[in-house]
Scaffold this motif. Sequence first.
Motif, PDB file in Angstrom:
ATOM      1  N   TYR A  36       0.817  -1.207   0.000  1.00  0.00           N
ATOM      2  CA  TYR A  36       0.000   0.000   0.000  1.00  0.00           C
ATOM      3  C   TYR A  36       0.856   1.263   0.000  1.00  0.00           C
ATOM      4  CZ  TYR A  36      -4.471  -2.325   0.258  1.00  0.00           C
ATOM      5  OH  TYR A  36      -5.588  -3.058  -0.063  1.00  0.00           O
ATOM      6  N   LYS A  37       1.970   1.234   0.688  1.00  0.00           N
ATOM      7  CA  LYS A  37       2.872   2.387   0.642  1.00  0.00           C
ATOM      8  C   LYS A  37       3.419   2.568  -0.768  1.00  0.00           C
ATOM      9  CE  LYS A  37       4.429   2.788   5.430  1.00  0.00           C
ATOM     10  NZ  LYS A  37       5.583   2.814   6.347  1.00  0.00           N
ATOM     11  N   SER A  38       3.719   1.459  -1.420  1.00  0.00           N
ATOM     12  CA  SER A  38       4.201   1.520  -2.788  1.00  0.00           C
ATOM     13  C   SER A  38       3.124   2.062  -3.721  1.00  0.00           C
ATOM     14  CB  SER A  38       4.650   0.127  -3.242  1.00  0.00           C
ATOM     15  OG  SER A  38       5.051   0.136  -4.590  1.00  0.00           O
ATOM     16  N   MET A  39       1.869   1.662  -3.477  1.00  0.00           N
ATOM     17  CA  MET A  39       0.760   2.174  -4.285  1.00  0.00           C
ATOM     18  C   MET A  39       0.620   3.685  -4.140  1.00  0.00           C
ATOM     19  SD  MET A  39      -1.902  -0.892  -3.447  1.00  0.00           S
ATOM     20  CE  MET A  39      -3.341   0.138  -3.631  1.00  0.00           C
ATOM     21  N   LEU A  40       0.776   4.173  -2.916  1.00  0.00           N
ATOM     22  CA  LEU A  40       0.692   5.610  -2.671  1.00  0.00           C
ATOM     23  C   LEU A  40       1.798   6.342  -3.423  1.00  0.00           C
ATOM     24  CD1 LEU A  40      -0.329   8.151  -1.230  1.00  0.00           C
ATOM     25  CD2 LEU A  40       1.032   7.479   0.766  1.00  0.00           C
ATOM     26  N   THR A  41       3.012   5.831  -3.355  1.00  0.00           N
ATOM     27  CA  THR A  41       4.136   6.445  -4.059  1.00  0.00           C
ATOM     28  C   THR A  41       3.894   6.457  -5.563  1.00  0.00           C
ATOM     29  OG1 THR A  41       5.674   5.716  -2.348  1.00  0.00           O
ATOM     30  CG2 THR A  41       6.619   6.276  -4.492  1.00  0.00           C
ATOM     31  N   ARG A  42       3.374   5.352  -6.044  1.00  0.00           N
ATOM     32  CA  ARG A  42       3.117   5.223  -7.483  1.00  0.00           C
ATOM     33  C   ARG A  42       2.003   6.167  -7.930  1.00  0.00           C
ATOM     34  NH1 ARG A  42       3.319  -0.539 -10.440  1.00  0.00           N
ATOM     35  NH2 ARG A  42       1.682  -0.338 -11.987  1.00  0.00           N
ATOM     36  N   ASP A  43       0.941   6.269  -7.147  1.00  0.00           N
ATOM     37  CA  ASP A  43      -0.134   7.209  -7.448  1.00  0.00           C
ATOM     38  C   ASP A  43       0.393   8.639  -7.514  1.00  0.00           C
ATOM     39  OD1 ASP A  43      -2.196   5.450  -7.742  1.00  0.00           O
ATOM     40  OD2 ASP A  43      -3.343   6.132  -6.014  1.00  0.00           O
ATOM     41  N   GLU A  44       1.235   8.995  -6.532  1.00  0.00           N
ATOM     42  CA  GLU A  44       1.741  10.372  -6.483  1.00  0.00           C
ATOM     43  C   GLU A  44       2.605  10.679  -7.704  1.00  0.00           C
ATOM     44  OE1 GLU A  44       3.839  13.487  -3.362  1.00  0.00           O
ATOM     45  OE2 GLU A  44       3.980  11.328  -2.989  1.00  0.00           O
ATOM     46  N   ARG A  45       3.439   9.732  -8.090  1.00  0.00           N
ATOM     47  CA  ARG A  45       4.276   9.945  -9.275  1.00  0.00           C
ATOM     48  C   ARG A  45       3.425  10.133 -10.516  1.00  0.00           C
ATOM     49  NH1 ARG A  45       7.880   5.002 -10.317  1.00  0.00           N
ATOM     50  NH2 ARG A  45       5.901   4.177 -11.068  1.00  0.00           N
ATOM     51  N   ARG A  46       2.417   9.256 -10.686  1.00  0.00           N
ATOM     52  CA  ARG A  46       1.583   9.378 -11.882  1.00  0.00           C
ATOM     53  C   ARG A  46       0.788  10.680 -11.860  1.00  0.00           C
ATOM     54  NH1 ARG A  46      -3.037   5.215 -14.119  1.00  0.00           N
ATOM     55  NH2 ARG A  46      -1.362   3.652 -14.161  1.00  0.00           N
ATOM     56  N   PHE A  47       0.296  11.075 -10.699  1.00  0.00           N
ATOM     57  CA  PHE A  47      -0.460  12.321 -10.573  1.00  0.00           C
ATOM     58  C   PHE A  47       0.407  13.507 -10.978  1.00  0.00           C
ATOM     59  CE2 PHE A  47      -2.490  15.941  -8.634  1.00  0.00           C
ATOM     60  CZ  PHE A  47      -3.845  15.633  -8.605  1.00  0.00           C
ATOM     61  N   LYS A  48       1.657  13.529 -10.508  1.00  0.00           N
ATOM     62  CA  LYS A  48       2.551  14.654 -10.819  1.00  0.00           C
ATOM     63  C   LYS A  48       2.888  14.721 -12.299  1.00  0.00           C
ATOM     64  CE  LYS A  48       4.685  15.169  -6.264  1.00  0.00           C
ATOM     65  NZ  LYS A  48       5.921  15.027  -5.457  1.00  0.00           N
ATOM     66  N   ILE A  49       3.002  13.568 -12.948  1.00  0.00           N
ATOM     67  CA  ILE A  49       3.276  13.560 -14.391  1.00  0.00           C
ATOM     68  C   ILE A  49       2.046  14.025 -15.162  1.00  0.00           C
ATOM     69  CG2 ILE A  49       3.811  12.084 -16.369  1.00  0.00           C
ATOM     70  CD1 ILE A  49       5.511  10.381 -14.431  1.00  0.00           C
ATOM     71  N   ALA A  50       0.865  13.600 -14.717  1.00  0.00           N
ATOM     72  CA  ALA A  50      -0.368  14.042 -15.380  1.00  0.00           C
ATOM     73  C   ALA A  50      -0.585  15.535 -15.204  1.00  0.00           C
ATOM     74  CB  ALA A  50      -1.557  13.270 -14.815  1.00  0.00           C
ATOM     75  N   ASP A  51      -0.127  16.074 -14.090  1.00  0.00           N
ATOM     76  CA  ASP A  51      -0.254  17.499 -13.757  1.00  0.00           C
ATOM     77  C   ASP A  51       0.783  18.287 -14.546  1.00  0.00           C
ATOM     78  OD1 ASP A  51      -0.655  19.960 -12.551  1.00  0.00           O
ATOM     79  OD2 ASP A  51       0.505  19.426 -10.759  1.00  0.00           O
ATOM     80  N   ARG A  52       0.452  18.626 -15.774  1.00  0.00           N
ATOM     81  CA  ARG A  52       1.439  19.171 -16.719  1.00  0.00           C
ATOM     82  C   ARG A  52       2.036  20.489 -16.268  1.00  0.00           C
ATOM     83  NH1 ARG A  52       0.202  17.899 -22.974  1.00  0.00           N
ATOM     84  NH2 ARG A  52       2.463  17.878 -22.941  1.00  0.00           N
ATOM     85  N   ASP A  53       1.245  21.343 -15.613  1.00  0.00           N
ATOM     86  CA  ASP A  53       1.782  22.637 -15.196  1.00  0.00           C
ATOM     87  C   ASP A  53       2.420  22.582 -13.806  1.00  0.00           C
ATOM     88  OD1 ASP A  53      -0.427  22.460 -13.581  1.00  0.00           O
ATOM     89  OD2 ASP A  53      -1.487  24.177 -14.473  1.00  0.00           O
ATOM     90  N   GLY A  54       2.395  21.416 -13.169  1.00  0.00           N
ATOM     91  CA  GLY A  54       3.108  21.224 -11.917  1.00  0.00           C
ATOM     92  C   GLY A  54       2.594  22.025 -10.739  1.00  0.00           C
ATOM     93  N   ASP A  55       1.302  22.394 -10.761  1.00  0.00           N
ATOM     94  CA  ASP A  55       0.776  23.200  -9.659  1.00  0.00           C
ATOM     95  C   ASP A  55       0.151  22.348  -8.552  1.00  0.00           C
ATOM     96  OD1 ASP A  55      -1.521  22.336 -10.916  1.00  0.00           O
ATOM     97  OD2 ASP A  55      -2.406  24.335 -11.175  1.00  0.00           O
ATOM     98  N   GLY A  56       0.245  21.020  -8.690  1.00  0.00           N
ATOM     99  CA  GLY A  56      -0.299  20.139  -7.659  1.00  0.00           C
ATOM    100  C   GLY A  56      -1.799  19.969  -7.720  1.00  0.00           C
ATOM    101  N   ILE A  57      -2.396  20.521  -8.763  1.00  0.00           N
ATOM    102  CA  ILE A  57      -3.855  20.468  -8.920  1.00  0.00           C
ATOM    103  C   ILE A  57      -4.170  19.964 -10.324  1.00  0.00           C
ATOM    104  CG2 ILE A  57      -5.979  21.822  -8.992  1.00  0.00           C
ATOM    105  CD1 ILE A  57      -4.633  23.786  -7.050  1.00  0.00           C
ATOM    106  N   ALA A  58      -5.044  18.983 -10.418  1.00  0.00           N
ATOM    107  CA  ALA A  58      -5.397  18.412 -11.722  1.00  0.00           C
ATOM    108  C   ALA A  58      -6.680  19.027 -12.257  1.00  0.00           C
ATOM    109  CB  ALA A  58      -5.560  16.895 -11.604  1.00  0.00           C
ATOM    110  N   THR A  59      -6.602  19.547 -13.481  1.00  0.00           N
ATOM    111  CA  THR A  59      -7.821  19.912 -14.193  1.00  0.00           C
ATOM    112  C   THR A  59      -8.516  18.622 -14.621  1.00  0.00           C
ATOM    113  OG1 THR A  59      -6.681  19.917 -16.321  1.00  0.00           O
ATOM    114  CG2 THR A  59      -6.701  21.999 -15.080  1.00  0.00           C
TER     115      THR A  59
END
Length: 317
Positions: free
Chosen positions: A150-173
Motif C-alpha cells: 500500500y505504501k508503494s501504491m501511494l508512491t506510485r499514485d503520487e508519481r503518476r499524478f505529478k506527471i499528469a499534472d502538466r503545469d506542476g501546480d499540484g492540482i489536476a484539471t
Amino acid sequence: MVLLKPLASLWILAAVAFAVPAQEKRIHHHADLSDHVHDDAHGFQYDHEAFLGKEEAKTFDQLTPEESKDRLGKIVDRIDTDKDGYISHAELHYWIKHRQRRYIEENVNKHWKDYDKNQDGKIGWEEYKNTTYGYYLDEEFDDVEDKATYKSMLTRDERRFKIADRDGDGIATREEFTAFLHPEEFDYMKDVIVQETVEDIDKNGDGKINLEEYIGDMYTPENGEHEPDWVQTERKHFSEFRDTNKNGYLDADEVAQWILPGEVDHADNEAKHLIHETDTDKDEKITKEEILANWNMFVGSQATNYGEDLTKRHDEL
C-alpha cells in the motif's frame, strides 16, 4: 469513506489476472469502434456504433426513421465546425474520435465528485490522497495486511499524478485527471506506463525484464506440471521478437514496443469509408444532403433495429 480506487484496483486486477497471457494482459489497446463485424452487406451496425458511440446507437434504434433523420441532421450541423456546409474528412474523423472517448469521459465524471471535495472544479493531490488513502494514512497503514504494497501504491499514485499534472501546480484539471486515470490515451503519459510495467514485472530490481521475469508475469507452474505449449511459445516470442537487441533483457524501449504498439487508426478509416460511400459528386467531402440521403448508413431506427435495412429494400422495390 475511503476509496482505494484507480491504481489500487489495478494492482488487484493484475494480481488476479495471472492466468491471462501477458501479451493480452499488458498490451494497451484502444477500445474498438464497435462490437459488430464491419460488413455493410449485412447491415450498418458497425457504422452506427462508430459514428454515434455504442450507447447512443442503441437510442436511435428506438426511434422512427423520421425521428432518426431529424436528429442526424442536427448532429451534422454540430460536426460542421467551420460552418462551410461541408463535412470534411478532418471534421468527421474528429467527431468519431470524440464519440469513442465518451466512455472515458463518463468514467472520469463518475469519479470526479468523489475526489473534488471542495467542488472547485479541480482535484488537488491532497484531495485525491486523503480520499483514497485517508484512514490508512492516519494509521500509517498499520491495519493493512501488506503494508509495503500500500505504501508503494501511494508512491506510485503520487508519481503518476505529478506527471499528469502538466503545469506542476499540484492540482489536476479535468483533462489532467483524465490523463491520470487513463494514461494510455495521452502521449505524454506513455513513459510512466512503461515505468509501471517494468516495476510490476522486474522482481530483482535491476530496471530490466529478463526471460524468467517475463514468463513469471503470466505463468506460475504447479508442482510437477508440464509447461504448456503457449508458455514455450512466449519464450520464443521473448527471444525472437521482444528482445530486439538480443541482450537477454527487455529495456524501457523494448517494453514500450511491446505494450504500446502502433495501431491502425480505426476512426480515420471509418471517416474515409463513410465519405467514400456517400460522396456522390466525389469531391472528397460530404454535404448534409448527401448524408441524409444515406441516413441509414450513419444511424439506425426501428426499421433497422434487427440489422436488416428494410428502408433500403423498400426503396429498391
